[in-house]
Design a protein around this motif. Structure first.
Motif, mmCIF file in Angstrom:
data_model
loop_
_atom_site.group_PDB
_atom_site.id
_atom_site.type_symbol
_atom_site.label_atom_id
_atom_site.label_comp_id
_atom_site.label_asym_id
_atom_site.label_seq_id
_atom_site.Cartn_x
_atom_site.Cartn_y
_atom_site.Cartn_z
ATOM 1 N N TYR A 114 28.343 31.664 41.473
ATOM 2 C CA TYR A 114 27.473 31.071 40.184
ATOM 3 C C TYR A 114 28.217 31.582 38.918
ATOM 4 O O TYR A 114 28.736 32.796 38.819
ATOM 5 N N TYR A 115 28.488 30.617 37.804
ATOM 6 C CA TYR A 115 28.857 31.307 36.617
ATOM 7 C C TYR A 115 27.870 30.398 35.604
ATOM 8 O O TYR A 115 28.259 29.158 35.392
ATOM 9 N N VAL A 131 21.904 36.862 33.673
ATOM 10 C CA VAL A 131 23.099 36.904 34.544
ATOM 11 C C VAL A 131 24.233 36.159 34.068
ATOM 12 O O VAL A 131 23.965 35.018 33.803
ATOM 13 N N SER A 132 25.573 36.579 34.149
ATOM 14 C CA SER A 132 26.662 35.738 33.656
ATOM 15 C C SER A 132 27.209 35.069 35.144
ATOM 16 O O SER A 132 27.667 33.888 35.113
ATOM 17 N N ALA A 133 27.226 35.885 35.941
ATOM 18 C CA ALA A 133 28.158 35.389 37.476
ATOM 19 C C ALA A 133 27.297 36.219 38.312
ATOM 20 O O ALA A 133 26.822 37.568 38.376
ATOM 21 N N ILE A 134 27.243 35.442 39.751
ATOM 22 C CA ILE A 134 26.816 36.124 40.860
ATOM 23 C C ILE A 134 28.147 35.601 41.779
ATOM 24 O O ILE A 134 28.282 34.317 42.147
ATOM 25 N N VAL A 135 28.825 36.363 42.366
ATOM 26 C CA VAL A 135 30.102 36.115 43.378
ATOM 27 C C VAL A 135 29.679 36.587 44.765
ATOM 28 O O VAL A 135 29.583 37.736 44.956
ATOM 29 N N GLY A 136 30.187 35.779 45.624
ATOM 30 C CA GLY A 136 29.808 36.112 47.105
ATOM 31 C C GLY A 136 31.477 36.585 47.438
ATOM 32 O O GLY A 136 32.343 35.511 47.146
ATOM 33 N N LYS A 139 20.284 33.074 32.318
ATOM 34 C CA LYS A 139 21.545 33.362 31.785
ATOM 35 C C LYS A 139 21.413 34.701 31.217
ATOM 36 O O LYS A 139 20.431 35.098 30.345
ATOM 37 N N GLY A 140 22.566 35.533 31.247
ATOM 38 C CA GLY A 140 22.653 36.524 30.697
ATOM 39 C C GLY A 140 23.925 37.204 30.445
ATOM 40 O O GLY A 140 24.930 36.675 30.870
ATOM 41 N N LYS A 141 23.983 38.689 30.631
ATOM 42 C CA LYS A 141 25.083 39.424 30.338
ATOM 43 C C LYS A 141 25.573 40.273 31.573
ATOM 44 O O LYS A 141 26.467 40.842 31.582
ATOM 45 N N ALA A 142 24.889 40.047 32.828
ATOM 46 C CA ALA A 142 25.286 41.024 33.798
ATOM 47 C C ALA A 142 26.090 39.880 34.844
ATOM 48 O O ALA A 142 25.580 39.024 35.279
ATOM 49 N N ALA A 143 27.341 40.483 35.218
ATOM 50 C CA ALA A 143 28.064 39.920 36.478
ATOM 51 C C ALA A 143 27.790 40.675 37.630
ATOM 52 O O ALA A 143 27.944 42.118 37.826
ATOM 53 N N LEU A 144 27.228 40.123 38.858
ATOM 54 C CA LEU A 144 27.211 40.766 39.981
ATOM 55 C C LEU A 144 28.106 40.232 41.051
ATOM 56 O O LEU A 144 28.236 38.881 41.110
ATOM 57 N N SER A 145 28.520 41.054 42.171
ATOM 58 C CA SER A 145 29.109 40.433 43.150
ATOM 59 C C SER A 145 28.681 41.171 44.350
ATOM 60 O O SER A 145 28.086 42.230 44.272
ATOM 61 N N SER A 146 28.615 40.389 45.495
ATOM 62 C CA SER A 146 28.409 41.131 46.893
ATOM 63 C C SER A 146 29.304 40.723 47.882
ATOM 64 O O SER A 146 29.796 39.741 47.915
ATOM 65 N N GLN A 147 29.515 41.648 48.818
ATOM 66 C CA GLN A 147 30.411 41.266 49.933
ATOM 67 C C GLN A 147 29.478 40.626 51.094
ATOM 68 O O GLN A 147 30.201 39.823 51.592
ATOM 69 N N THR A 203 39.120 42.380 36.506
ATOM 70 C CA THR A 203 40.027 41.672 35.646
ATOM 71 C C THR A 203 39.484 40.294 34.890
ATOM 72 O O THR A 203 39.546 40.079 33.713
ATOM 73 N N PHE A 204 38.577 39.438 35.901
ATOM 74 C CA PHE A 204 38.170 38.212 34.934
ATOM 75 C C PHE A 204 37.008 38.791 34.118
ATOM 76 O O PHE A 204 37.076 38.441 32.847
ATOM 77 N N PHE A 205 36.325 39.431 34.559
ATOM 78 C CA PHE A 205 35.052 39.873 33.824
ATOM 79 C C PHE A 205 35.375 40.772 32.322
ATOM 80 O O PHE A 205 34.562 40.650 31.543
ATOM 81 N N GLU A 206 36.515 41.536 32.595
ATOM 82 C CA GLU A 206 36.953 42.160 31.573
ATOM 83 C C GLU A 206 37.113 41.197 30.332
ATOM 84 O O GLU A 206 36.974 41.799 29.224
ATOM 85 N N HIS A 207 37.657 40.171 30.469
ATOM 86 C CA HIS A 207 38.052 39.587 29.372
ATOM 87 C C HIS A 207 36.971 38.185 29.202
ATOM 88 O O HIS A 207 37.032 37.420 28.412
ATOM 89 N N ASP A 208 35.975 38.315 29.983
ATOM 90 C CA ASP A 208 35.069 37.362 29.770
ATOM 91 C C ASP A 208 33.937 37.889 28.744
ATOM 92 O O ASP A 208 33.078 38.693 29.176
ATOM 93 N N ASP A 209 33.973 37.181 27.640
ATOM 94 C CA ASP A 209 32.738 37.545 26.475
ATOM 95 C C ASP A 209 31.384 37.279 26.989
ATOM 96 O O ASP A 209 30.383 37.835 26.455
ATOM 97 N N ASN A 210 30.984 36.613 28.096
ATOM 98 C CA ASN A 210 29.758 36.139 28.531
ATOM 99 C C ASN A 210 29.273 37.547 29.523
ATOM 100 O O ASN A 210 28.264 37.496 30.038
ATOM 101 N N THR A 211 30.170 38.362 29.859
ATOM 102 C CA THR A 211 29.569 39.524 30.674
ATOM 103 C C THR A 211 29.784 40.880 29.850
ATOM 104 O O THR A 211 30.694 40.924 29.325
ATOM 105 N N GLN A 212 28.675 41.752 30.271
ATOM 106 C CA GLN A 212 28.749 43.010 29.373
ATOM 107 C C GLN A 212 28.753 44.050 30.437
ATOM 108 O O GLN A 212 28.869 45.162 30.029
ATOM 109 N N ILE A 213 28.351 43.838 31.632
ATOM 110 C CA ILE A 213 28.297 44.690 32.901
ATOM 111 C C ILE A 213 28.645 44.225 34.109
ATOM 112 O O ILE A 213 28.386 42.965 34.242
ATOM 113 N N VAL A 214 29.422 44.792 34.863
ATOM 114 C CA VAL A 214 29.925 44.445 36.213
ATOM 115 C C VAL A 214 29.123 45.293 37.320
ATOM 116 O O VAL A 214 29.263 46.530 37.247
#
Lengths: 718, 718
Positions: B393-394, B437-442, B410-418, B456-467
């Motif tokens: 999701y983005y 949430v800004s993103a949820i990635v599998g 929508k919000g500022k947290a990007a999450l990922s899960s294995q 590296t992507f979230f570092e430069h993504d202004d929509n993300t404040q925490i990973v």
């Protein structure tokens, strides 16, 4: 080898102890001299090296030759407690010449260290060789009384504070458990080719030390440091005994029968008086009346007020003494300054318990005021709850003797809190999660009634299946431990000990004392008492809610069945964290599980049924897990999919669990639900049907199962 | 004293290393001999005892005088392997006379032991005196590569596994941090009168060892055991170097720019192809299409299907190659066996990323199939997400490239899960708690794209404040650490490492290797990388939710303001647990607080305003706490009363916090709410207004604050 001493201490031993104490007291000493300590060790079966006191260098040589070189030389002076610091110790003295020179050197050092020191001579001691250095000690805790301690010797252990405590006296079994109770326990079992130590010999020392400090109240601290533990015995190289001749004031402590008689009247009263009942909204005396009435209490309610004729439809009395019938409890809703007078009247009326809601006593520094109440209570034999509390609830009687909101979610969990805020959190949580409660009790200042009184009541209360307590201290830790040990054999006892990270150092003059952090003592004694310790408020609440829902497991074999491999890994982590045994899957059972899961799924444990499976796969594998006698508990990991939506999963799980229960198979089942918001409803449904389930958490369901296991083990049911 | 070696390794050192390695390889050895190891230590500035070979007694005396007494003498003879047995070792040789006599004695002993022995002479070695024994070592981890290790020496440390790791090479500062990174750190600072060790000397050894193993890939394990650390230097008494000449296969690792270019196209695509788009309800290819459409994605959507003309109103194509315009990502919703062919077409089309939902690859044992995909991806320079994932999701683009439910909070947290299950838990939790949430990635099998690409992507993504990341392993721990170190300076990175309690032992031939538990390495490296480690799924989720809500604190001074004394104690416990500093209250501030609270309340810290207070007391004390510049963060403990009901409290708190924000004062405020169920609504209201609040929990609000502090410290903001 020294054996555990006789159960009955001989008259000669008692005489020796009396003589040593009398001498120390007469000389104004707060410790025994080394030779005195040795005498004590000898009669209490604590092995110490051969030794003797040398007044002259010639004496020292003669003594050393008698016991054989090498020897240790130590200054003997009541003023010099830290001998090494004073240059008062010489080890490895190998010859007559060295002994002679050493004698003089120590005397010189001692004089330089403290010119006024009274030097009794030099102790010549057999030097112990090899073995593992350990410490055995004893301390006196203001709440728990005498405790015996065990740890490894050496500076590193001091730094790591790796030491364990038990209430004295200890049995042989408890003493042996101490050897496994330190982090570095492996060191005693022989590592890197070293021989294992003689565990029985160490246990004997622990038992005998615990017996000694238990029998001699004046010994407040004791150090055997180090004890050399070898493969064939153990010997204490140094003994330090600290005395205190000021007896501690005893807290009032009725026997079990007396507690029960009074607590039954208090918790299940037939008649309640409300002192300070009020018709004014917002007043505590008004809230209490409303809660009693609206809560649905069926007993008699007697408002007491100096002027009113009636309060909320109930006839009011000027004093409790004017009430016609018997009264069991009086709830106080008056300012602190009026409490003592009213309490005296309560006493004269023969009321069993005073529920002291008012604050303004010890918690605000008014210790005298509180002492006055205690004195009145002893005079009239009234039990006091509080002061400074919200009151209490006992739901089987619809009794809300409190100024808080009424509460009606009946169930089997009894909770208590030392603090009002935590009490309100209990009420909110219970209502929100529909946790059934039998009682919620505020203990506040605990001037009289405390946790052991409550434990004793709940032990015999058929409406209670678990007791969960928030506490900041124990006024009488020993009484608590005795009650908890007894009660936890029947019902789980969960404790949240607040203030556990207290930085407060304790003043101590012994080594063991300095190592005794408050929390370490609580940790060990709570464990020794069969108590499940909650690490957080949420733990306390979730354990109170979940543990009674689960049946008691019949064995240690836990199996995880999961639709999400990722949940399986986190659930496994949680099993390790909570001391649960993931069963090694037998080949036949593995094959049986494989029949139900896709070929790329993974049997073993966790059983990974994979994510895309229909309800029947959950059903078949869980049924198998329940049916197979080798499995004792199940942890389910659910993954929300279109093919098995949350409520479908929940209903299928309840179906199979109930089908098995009908056949007499009842095992604990907990579940972790990963999915969209519908899993919340599914978790509620599962919980209501006896499956402890949580959404968005892998750790909590396993922690609840872990708490059930901890209890079952401590109660001897596993 | 040896200094840190030059930054540039000299040619002569390189030559020496090459020669030593070549010799060992030629001789089929997997370790260096002791003299070879000494040569290596000498050039890398690792102090080892001085030594030399004496042919005559005079030689021995001269050598010994050169290095200073005492020395050790050892026979050197290829025939005498067990030197001690042969009487070929003398320790503690203290003078020229003793050296001369000792030389002769050893020669005599050797001849008596084996008359035919070829005696090369006597090795004279500096004898190391006292000091604290420590271990310095290095290991090679399959994920992290070279790591340097530090611990105390001795068996007890082995039992307690008290050792710390850092990625090699380490800086001086990192090396010094290792000395504080062990439980027994105090031992190095001088306890019980012993001198503190020379920290710089130890740090130098750590730096030099780390440099050595970093520069010489063939050195896979290294032990300096023990190192004697004294007050004036440190020397390694024994050196062991283990070699491995088999180079490890490198994982594909693009540079930062390359990562960013591709990840931007993948995460923010202008056009998405769905391979296996379906019109059949319940099919993955149908769910993906619906989620793209219903989620509100505004870019181009191209269904790909061999037969269909149209899917859900969108024109369908037989192959991605038939699509007219550029395509950024292809979402795969076809069985595993068809993926390779389709991926080749994706490559030929020049698509940046393949979102590989299909399972049936490495996770089911089909490693070859997965390797084939990776080979195709390298050929065409496609980045692969998955396989075996739910997609991603983005939210800024309303993009739901997944078969799960659409998501719109929508919000500022990007999450990922294995794992997919954990991904679903993230979705449910986020929706339920309104966590933006800004993103949820599998990430699934992580055949290519993994956590460092996302970072590296979230570092430069202004929509993300925490990973916030759930992971079970890191395919390239070193790349992760480098990215995390960089990103965490700007945005908090939270990691839940599953499988942390893995019991898997690693095969190791060195001592350090045997002490290296997987989890200990993760623990230390994550910390070294500035990552906040979550201990549970709830921690991960609550940190992701709460940390971005809080402003960054400007200092370490935390103050608790509470209406319930009991909550104050538990909140204090939580502060200690989470490494927060409860400020010592200055007298003037104490007096200022006292003005607002009842006389029996307690100032100090916690500030106990007592339970019966009106909203104004909370308001006044919190305003003071926010206004005073010495206070940097507030923890509130609320107690539900009639006089200050939950929502009244919440509104008053938001009012005062917003009043201060308007004045430019913005400090982190968290709250624990104890009360009846109305506190749940109050907590929600507070959270929505920037105060991180929880009902029935004292631990969670403080844990979130603690996470914020951990990040701020690691990012160098405190």
């Amino acid at each position: 080898m020294t054996a555990v001493i006789d159960k009955v201490t001989s008259q000669s031993t008692k005489d020796l102890v009396a003589r040593l104490l009398a001498k120390a007291k007469a000389e104004g000493r707060d410790s025994l001299t080394a030779p005195e300590a040795k005498e004590l060790c000898d009669v209490y079966g604590i092995p110490v090296p051969q030794e003797g006191l040398a007044k002259t260098a010639d004496d020292a040589v003669k003594l050393a030759e008698g016991m054989g070189f090498p020897v240790v030389l130590k200054i003997v002076s009541p003023q010099i407690l830290h001998k090494t610091e004073a240059g008062g110790v010489l080890v490895g003295v190998k010859s007559a010449d060295e002994a002679r020179a050493g004698f003089q050197k120590i005397i010189d050092n001692a004089k330089a260290y403290d010119a006024k020191a009274d030097i009794h001579g030099i102790q010549v001691q057999q030097m112990l060789k090899g073995g593992q250095e350990v410490i055995v000690g004893a301390v006196t805790d203001p709440s728990f009384g005498k405790l015996v301690a065990f740890g490894l010797g050496g500076i590193l252990v001091e730094v790591l504070k790796d030491i364990t405590f038990r209430l004295a006296p200890v049995s042989r079994e408890e003493a042996l458990s101490m050897l496994d109770g330190i982090q570095a326990a492996e060191m005693l079992k022989g590592v890197r080719g070293s021989e294992p130590v003689d565990r029985e010999a160490l246990a004997t020392i622990l038992v005998n030390v615990s017996r000694l400090v238990d029998e001699v109240p004046e010994i407040v601290e004791l150090d055997l440091n180090p004890v050399f533990a070898r493969a064939d015995g153990a010997t204490a190289a140094d003994v330090r005994v600290v005395l205190d001749f000021n007896a501690k004031v005893q807290r009032y402590r009725p026997n079990e029968e007396e507690i029960l008689e009074k607590m039954n009247r208090i918790m299940k009263p037939k008649a309640v008086a409300v002192i300070g009942a009020s018709i004014e909204d917002g007043k505590i005396g008004n809230s209490v009346m409303k809660n009693l009435i609206n809560g649905g209490y069926k007993g008699d309610i007697y408002p007491v007020h100096p002027k009113l004729q009636e309060v909320l439809g109930y006839k009011a009395y000027k004093s409790v003494k004017d009430i016609p019938g018997d009264v069991d409890i009086a709830v106080f809703a008056i300012p602190a300054k009026f409490v003592a007078q009213a309490l005296t009247e309560v006493g004269e009326k023969g009321i069993a318990g005073a529920i002291l809601i008012p604050s303004g006593f010890a918690e605000t520094g008014n210790v005298e005021g509180q002492d006055e109440l205690v004195a009145i209570s002893r005079k009239y034999d009234i039990r006091l709850m509080g002061p400074n509390i919200y009151g209490f609830y006992y739901t089987p009687l619809n009794l809300c003797a409190t100024f808080c909101t009424p509460f009606d979610v009946k169930g089997k969990a009894a909770l208590s809190s030392q603090s009002g805020g935590i009490g309100m959190a209990i009420i909110g949580f219970s209502r929100s999660t529909k946790m059934g409660v039998s009682a919620i009790v505020g203990l506040g200042n605990k001037s009289d009634i405390d946790e052991d009184d409550l434990l004793t009541f709940f032990e015999h209360d058929d409406n209670t299946q678990i007791v969960a307590m928030h506490l900041e201290d124990l006024k009488d830790g020993r009484a608590f431990s005795e009650a908890a040990k007894r009660v936890s054999k029947k019902k789980p006892v969960v404790v949240l000990k607040a203030g556990r990270t207290s930085m407060g150092a304790r003043a101590a003059s012994s080594h063991t004392g300095a190592l005794a952090g408050d929390d370490k003592i609580y940790e060990d004694v709570l464990k020794q008492s069969g108590v499940i310790r909650a690490r957080s408020l949420q733990d306390l609440l979730q354990f109170a809610r979940g543990v009674p829902v689960l049946p008691t497991p019949k064995g240690e074999n836990v199996v995880i069945i999961t639709g999400a491999g990722g949940s399986g890994v986190l659930l496994s982590d949680a099993c390790v964290d909570n001391g649960l045994d993931l069963m090694t899957m037998p080949a036949d059972l593995d094959a049986a599980f494989r029949k139900f899961i896709p070929p790329f799924g993974a049997a073993g444990n966790p059983v990974d049924i994979t994510g895309g499976e229909p309800p029947s796969t959950y059903q078949n594998t869980v049924r198998l897990g329940l049916e197979d006698e080798r499995i004792h508990a199940l942890i389910l990991g659910y993954w929300h999919t279109i093919i098995t939506p949350p409520m479908v999963f929940a209903k299928v799980m309840v179906e199979v669990v109930e089908e098995m229960r009908a056949k007499g198979i009842d095992k604990p089942v907990v579940a972790s639900l990963a999915g969209d918001v519908q899993v919340e409803e599914a978790a509620d449904y599962l919980y209501q049907h006896g499956i402890v389930a949580y959404p968005y958490s892998t750790e909590t369901p396993v922690a609840v199962l872990g708490a059930k296991y901890k209890w079952a083990r401590a109660a001897g049911l596993l």
